[in-house]
Design a protein around this motif. Structure first.
Motif, short mmCIF file in Angstrom:
data_model
loop_
_atom_site.label_atom_id
_atom_site.label_comp_id
_atom_site.label_asym_id
_atom_site.label_seq_id
_atom_site.Cartn_x
_atom_site.Cartn_y
_atom_site.Cartn_z
N ILE A 1 47.70 35.97 45.47
CA ILE A 1 47.86 37.18 46.31
C ILE A 1 46.34 37.62 46.74
O ILE A 1 46.11 38.09 47.66
N ALA A 2 45.68 38.06 45.38
CA ALA A 2 44.42 38.53 45.76
C ALA A 2 43.39 37.88 46.59
O ALA A 2 42.53 38.19 47.38
N GLY A 3 43.49 36.36 46.64
CA GLY A 3 42.79 35.61 47.39
C GLY A 3 43.00 35.47 48.70
O GLY A 3 42.44 35.17 49.65
N VAL A 4 44.42 35.93 49.11
CA VAL A 4 45.10 36.01 50.54
C VAL A 4 44.54 37.16 51.26
O VAL A 4 44.52 37.12 52.36
N SER A 5 44.05 37.98 50.37
CA SER A 5 43.81 39.38 51.13
C SER A 5 42.26 39.28 51.36
O SER A 5 41.41 39.27 50.67
N VAL B 1 42.88 45.89 47.08
CA VAL B 1 43.91 46.82 46.58
C VAL B 1 45.26 46.66 47.46
O VAL B 1 46.34 46.67 47.05
N LYS B 2 44.95 46.76 48.63
CA LYS B 2 45.95 46.75 49.83
C LYS B 2 46.75 45.45 49.61
O LYS B 2 48.04 45.39 49.67
N GLY B 3 46.07 44.15 49.33
CA GLY B 3 46.50 42.99 49.01
C GLY B 3 47.63 43.12 47.91
O GLY B 3 48.63 42.73 47.92
N SER C 1 50.63 45.32 48.65
CA SER C 1 51.74 44.61 49.27
C SER C 1 52.28 43.59 48.46
O SER C 1 53.81 43.37 48.52
N GLY C 2 51.63 42.95 47.65
CA GLY C 2 52.44 42.07 46.70
C GLY C 2 53.60 42.86 45.91
O GLY C 2 54.72 42.49 45.70
N ALA C 3 52.89 44.06 45.41
CA ALA C 3 53.94 44.81 44.42
C ALA C 3 55.33 45.16 45.26
O ALA C 3 56.14 45.09 44.92
N LEU C 4 54.81 45.62 46.47
CA LEU C 4 56.18 45.81 47.46
C LEU C 4 57.00 44.55 47.68
O LEU C 4 57.98 44.71 47.67
N GLY C 5 56.18 43.54 47.85
CA GLY C 5 57.13 42.11 47.97
C GLY C 5 57.97 41.82 46.54
O GLY C 5 59.07 41.51 46.49
N VAL D 1 45.50 53.83 42.32
CA VAL D 1 44.40 53.33 42.42
C VAL D 1 43.70 53.47 43.97
O VAL D 1 42.61 53.79 44.40
N SER D 2 44.85 53.23 44.96
CA SER D 2 44.26 53.11 46.43
C SER D 2 43.94 54.65 46.92
O SER D 2 43.23 54.86 47.58
N PHE D 3 44.73 55.51 46.02
CA PHE D 3 44.30 56.99 46.47
C PHE D 3 42.95 57.28 46.08
O PHE D 3 42.22 57.78 46.92
N PHE D 4 42.48 56.76 44.87
CA PHE D 4 41.41 57.25 44.54
C PHE D 4 40.27 56.23 45.23
O PHE D 4 39.23 56.89 45.34
N GLN D 5 40.56 55.25 45.60
CA GLN D 5 39.73 54.57 46.42
C GLN D 5 39.23 55.19 47.74
O GLN D 5 38.21 55.40 48.07
N THR D 6 40.41 55.56 48.13
CA THR D 6 40.25 56.47 49.61
C THR D 6 39.35 57.82 49.27
O THR D 6 38.21 58.06 50.04
N TYR D 7 39.53 58.50 48.21
CA TYR D 7 39.01 59.66 47.91
C TYR D 7 37.41 59.38 47.83
O TYR D 7 36.72 60.07 48.15
N PHE D 8 37.31 58.25 47.10
CA PHE D 8 35.88 58.19 46.63
C PHE D 8 34.97 57.40 47.77
O PHE D 8 33.83 57.33 47.74
N SER D 9 35.55 56.95 48.87
CA SER D 9 34.88 56.17 49.83
C SER D 9 34.32 57.12 50.86
O SER D 9 34.75 58.11 51.16
N ASP D 10 33.46 56.64 51.73
CA ASP D 10 32.76 57.29 52.86
C ASP D 10 33.62 57.41 54.07
O ASP D 10 34.49 56.47 54.33
N ASP D 11 33.69 58.45 54.43
CA ASP D 11 34.51 58.57 55.79
C ASP D 11 34.25 57.66 56.89
O ASP D 11 32.92 57.75 57.24
N ASN D 12 34.82 56.84 57.26
CA ASN D 12 34.45 55.78 58.15
C ASN D 12 34.81 56.75 59.56
O ASN D 12 35.96 56.28 60.32
N GLU D 13 34.05 57.60 60.10
CA GLU D 13 34.43 58.15 61.36
C GLU D 13 34.17 57.32 62.55
O GLU D 13 34.72 57.65 63.50
#
Lengths: 323, 497, 144
Positions: B155-159, B164-166, B169-173, C48-60
């Motif tokens: 899954i990681a490879g397909v993203s 993280v989003k990949g 999505s996998g967890a949702l699956g 994890v995704s929340f923190f990733q967003t928090y620490f990322s640069d704002d892509n205006e």
């Protein structure tokens, strides 16, 4: 713009109406359009194959086509529900499988039961057997029981789903023999037999049509049959009954119609299908496909279903599967 | 040897050649329609084969099967909606190539790779059928569990964008895959009391919704151009060059082997093989960054793998009577109806029929190659159909496709719902392919683990790692997880020097 | 994608995790081990995704998600589509599909000629492939 839209719609409507034939009021002209046969399992499976073999041979006897409609899902529950709910005009019939039909209606909250359908004719009866690997050290049913008594919960028996008919059969047998087995559910009969062949489990309960060629080749060994009489062609396999354990397990498939279908139609269908079943061409096809044909008349089939329900109620209560 | 030659002789009879040609064409057609799957095509055509001779009937089924697997990639490449689930991975890079005006190149790559994969699986079928079939039997619960773990590392490879989003999505699956019957107790989970979901989410309807219907909504968002898309640069009529072919050849060979092996395993089919093929191609490619932007290796990887499954899946089906996937399950039914019991008899008593069938398999794929290469120029024109026409057509096809599986209108509603979900998934950068992969792979893993615990309540940890196959799978999974990280570190060290 | 949208995404997953978690509570305890594991994964990844967003640069400079969103067109497709699906069982598949195709094609501003041709070709194609060739029974509706 509106005009052309209207014209197009009218034309299309008329065209599609042309495909639908007028409803027939009396049963004299039955069948006046095609008959739908609901198969509650997916295409390519055992029930489906049986249905296709039978309808292929029967199609010459009907002026209108016989259409198989697969309605798989929930172990047959979806298809059985649809059959029970269908219009009882003789244009929708279906295959029902026992004991599944009855056990589902008892263990789940279903919209069908033995009284929501009228049996027409029974087609196949596939008896069950207890099997181990061909090279297993266990050679007889007595040895099996003895080993199980000395090693409770060690013999692993695969089945095709908790609560499915062979699971019930296995539990019944274990209860009567006073032994404890480890029941491992698999997703379907194909997987459950493969698990035995691969050596992942020690035994399984399967039906003769599924394992006949494996017994013939020696890959699997049958210890006993779950019948009152020996299976034709395999008379050397003892029945559980003769060994003292009266456990009957097997699955039957037959045609049924929704309750309320007129008697004349039921009789007509029964007579036609009986003739087809007994014909030489059909028997040859069935033998080639390893299908154990067992005819039951409308009344015999009704009695069979009622009896199944009676005995299943008792068994399921004993096993704690229903209240 | 005699039998093999006889087989070819029979397969080259005019009636069989005609059957092969027509059935492949039909298969390609059915496969290309978003909503109709290979299994459905084969199942619906079985009654048609009743009137034919046994070999001819089998050749027809093989033709539809192989054709459909390739056909799915046509719509995946041209309109970003996989015609069959096994083409879901092809859509990743295929559509990108179409947008660059290189649709013909993409299609040619797909058909050549599909042919290559199928031929490799044919070699396996002819030469290694019995030992490979035994491999199928050795796959018990423990092995299945590790197989699914391996699948999840893919899954990681397909993203291509965000790992993280990949993963999420996998967890949702995975969560979606838990809907249905608990595999051990048989009780319903998250089914809302209705029997409809007892078998879990209907896979094909969900797929159609996530990929095809969502595309309808994506197209409907933006203002439509009046005529031919000006987004697509005016046709690059270039097919595959020799140089490019040489570049993808290793990928084809590798994916061909992968697909043949995956096809042998019951429960794992074209879709999983395609993703593994894609991921492996990406990991071993020298042009990793191209993946996701229109890399032909990104087409060769999945396409060779998913067609190799066709031959691979025949191995356990014919030798042991254990279907390698849903299509061969139907095929097996077709065999049994004709009185051909799977097993050793098939190769001895019925040897003529069987070897004619194998020869037919090869011929069918040759026809597929020819049709594909000649047709690609014309297929590519489909990409020029204006969106204003595509929208209703894809919509209507999605409806009938999801209906025709089980003759159920409920599936249509579900498909529509997933269409909306799929739309938002695409908008927010989640990964539909990851969801699908997890949907398929999740249950295999869960069942494997729970069965092993049931079977060896005292020793399941030991049993999980005991068989050689398990150990191999654990190693590949570990490799699959670690290698991108390690390679990254090596790359960045190189750059620092 | 802009940061706000990423936060919305994380929020959606919080909701999904909550719904999933609550549904787990309704299950008998033996069946819950695996779903709980999946829930765990969902929650961890959401965090994890929340923190990733928090620490990322704002892509205006990133495009707004719904820039150029043609509400009228999208709404048309959606509405016509829903009506179509609702009607299939009432007036039959062929009729509803044909009406759907014709109306949507016209509403999407194709020429009348094109729309009619495409509708007819498609209907014929459907009939041939599904009814004659594949024999799939299509809903015939309550009125017909």
């Amino acid at each position: 713009m509106l005009k052309s839209l209207l014209l197009a719609t009218t034309l299309l409507t008329l065209a599609s109406c042309g495909g639908v034939e007028k409803e027939s009021g009396s049963t004299d002209s039955y069948p006046s359009k095609n008959i739908n046969i609901i198969v509650a399992y997916k295409a390519g499976g055992g029930t489906d194959i049986g249905a296709r073999v039978l309808t292929k041979e029967a199609s010459s006897k009907f002026e209108k086509p016989l259409t198989i409609i697969n309605r798989p899902g929930a172990d047959g529950q979806l298809g059985f529900t649809e059959l029970s709910n269908a219009k009882p005009d003789g244009y929708t019939i279906g295959f029902i499988n026992l004991p599944n039909y009855v056990s589902l209606s008892l263990t789940r909250d279903t919209k069908f039961n033995k009284d929501t359908i009228i049996p027409i004719i029974n087609y196949v009866y596939d008896p069950g057997l207890l099997l181990v690997k061909g090279d297993s050290e266990i050679d007889s049913i007595e040895e099996f029981i003895e080993y199980a008594k000395e090693n409770p919960n060690e013999i692993r028996v695969s089945n095709n789903g908790t609560g499915a008919s062979n699971n019930i059969g296995a539990l019944e047998f274990a209860g009567m023999a006073g032994i404890e087995l480890n029941h491992i559910p698999f997703g379907g009969s194909s997987d459950m037999i493969a698990a035995l062949r691969g050596g992942h489990v020690e035994a399984t309960l399967a039906k003769i049509s599924e394992v006949a060629s494996l017994i013939d080749s020696g890959e699997l060994k049958a210890l006993a049959t779950f019948t009152t009489e020996n299976i034709e062609g395999y008379e050397e396999i003892p029945t559980l009954t003769e060994k003292g354990y009266e456990v009957i397990f097997g699955s039957s498939r037959g045609l049924a119609a929704p309750a309320g279908t007129p008697d004349e139609i039921i009789t007509y269908l029964h007579d036609v299908f009986k003739e087809v079943m007994e014909s030489e061409e059909h028997m040859k096809l069935a033998n080639d496909a390893n299908m154990p044909i067992k005819y039951m008349s409308t009344e015999e089939y009704r009695t069979f279903i009622d009896n199944q329900e009676k005995s299943l109620k008792v068994i399921l209560k004993d096993l704690g599967m229903i209240n | 040897m005699n039998e093999i030659i006889n087989g070819f002789g029979n397969a080259l009879l005019p009636i069989n050649l005609l059957a092969a040609l027509l059935s492949v064409a039909t298969g390609i057609f059915i496969g290309s329609l978003p909503g109709l799957s290979a299994a459905m095509g084969v199942a619906l055509l079985i009654p048609l084969t009743f009137g034919m001779g046994t070999s001819t009937g089998l050749i027809v089924l093989a033709g539809v099967y192989c054709g459909a697997v390739f056909g799915g990639s046509i719509s995946a490449i041209l309109i970003h909606t996989p015609g069959t689930s096994s083409a879901a991975a092809t859509a990743l890079d295929g559509y990108q190539l179409t947008l660059k005006g290189k649709a013909k190149k993409a299609l040619n790559t797909a058909v050549i790779s599909s042919f290559g994969g199928a031929m490799i699986s044919a070699v396996a079928l002819y030469l290694f059928a019995p030992p490979l079939a035994k491999l199928a039997l050795k796959f018990g619960p423990a092995e299945n569990f590790w197989l699914s773990i391996f699948g999840l590392t893919i899954i990681a490879g397909v993203s291509s964008k965000s790992v993280v989003k990949g993963l999420i999505s996998g967890a949702l699956g995975l969560a979606l895959s838990t809907i249905g019957m608990d595999p051990m107790s048989g009780r319903g989970r998250f089914t809302g009391g209705s029997p409809y979901l007892l078998d879990g989410l209907p896979f094909t309807a969900t797929l159609i919704g996530l990929f095809s219907m969502s595309q309808v909504f994506i197209l409907a968002e933006k203002k439509l151009k009046k005529m031919a898309k000006s987004v697509i640069k005016e046709g690059d009529d270039e097919g595959l060059t020799i140089k490019e072919f040489k570049m993808i050849l290793p990928t084809i060979l590798r994916s061909g082997v992968i697909g043949s092996v995956v096809g042998i395993l019951p429960g794992a089919g074209g879709t999983i093989a395609a993703f593994i093929g894609y991921d492996t191609a990406k990991k071993m490619s020298k042009n990793k960054s191209e993946f996701g932007k229109g890399s032909i290796e990104g087409i060769a990887g999945p396409e060779a793998a998913n067609n190799a499954v066709t031959g691979g899946s025949l191995i356990p089906t014919l030798t042991l009577g254990i279907p390698g996937n849903s299509v061969t399950a139907v095929l097996m039914g077709g065999l049994i109806i004709k009185g051909l019991q799977p097993g050793p008899d098939l190769f001895t008593v019925h040897g003529t029929t069987t070897y004619t069938f194998f020869a037919g398999f090869i011929i069918v794929n040759i026809f597929m190659l020819i049709l594909g290469l000649f047709g690609s120029r014309h297929f590519a024109k489909i990409a020029k159909v204006p969106n204003s026409i595509l929208i209703p057509i894809i919509f209507a096809l999605s409806v009938i496709g999801s209906y025709a599986i089980k003759n159920s209108l409920n599936d249509v509603f579900l498909m529509f719902a997933f269409g909306i979900v799929g739309y938002f998934i695409k908008k927010f950068g989640l990964n539909a392919a990851a969801i699908v992969l997890a949907l398929i792979i999740g249950p295999i893993g869960e069942e494997g683990l729970r069965r092993i615990i049931l079977m060896y309540p005292d020793d399941y940890m030991g049993q999980l790692v005991s068989s050689p196959i398990s150990i191999v799978l654990i190693s590949i999974s570990a490799l699959s997880l670690i290698s991108p990280i390690v390679l990254n570190i090596i790359e960045s060290r190189k750059e620092k020097r | 994608m802009q940061k706000n949208n990423e936060y919305i995404l994380s929020g959606v997953f919080v909701v999904i995790s909550a719904i999933y978690g609550l549904s787990i509570l309704k299950l008998p305890t033996e069946d819950t081990l695996y779903p709980k594991f999946v829930l765990f994964l969902l929650i961890v990844l959401t965090i994890v995704s929340f923190f990733q967003t928090y620490f990322s640069d704002d892509n205006e400079k990133a495009e707004g998600l719904f820039k150029d969103f043609n509400v009228k067109q999208f709404g048309t497709v959606l509405t016509v589509g829903i009506i179509y699906i609702a009607l299939i069982n009432i007036i039959g598949y062929f009729v509803s599909t044909s009406i759907f195709m014709l109306s949507l094609l016209i509403l999407l501003k194709n020429s009348k000629k094109t729309s009619i041709i495409v509708t007819i070709v498609f209907a014929v194609f459907l009939y041939l492939v599904f009814k004659m060739f594949l024999g799939v029974p299509l809903p015939s509706g309550k009125l017909f």
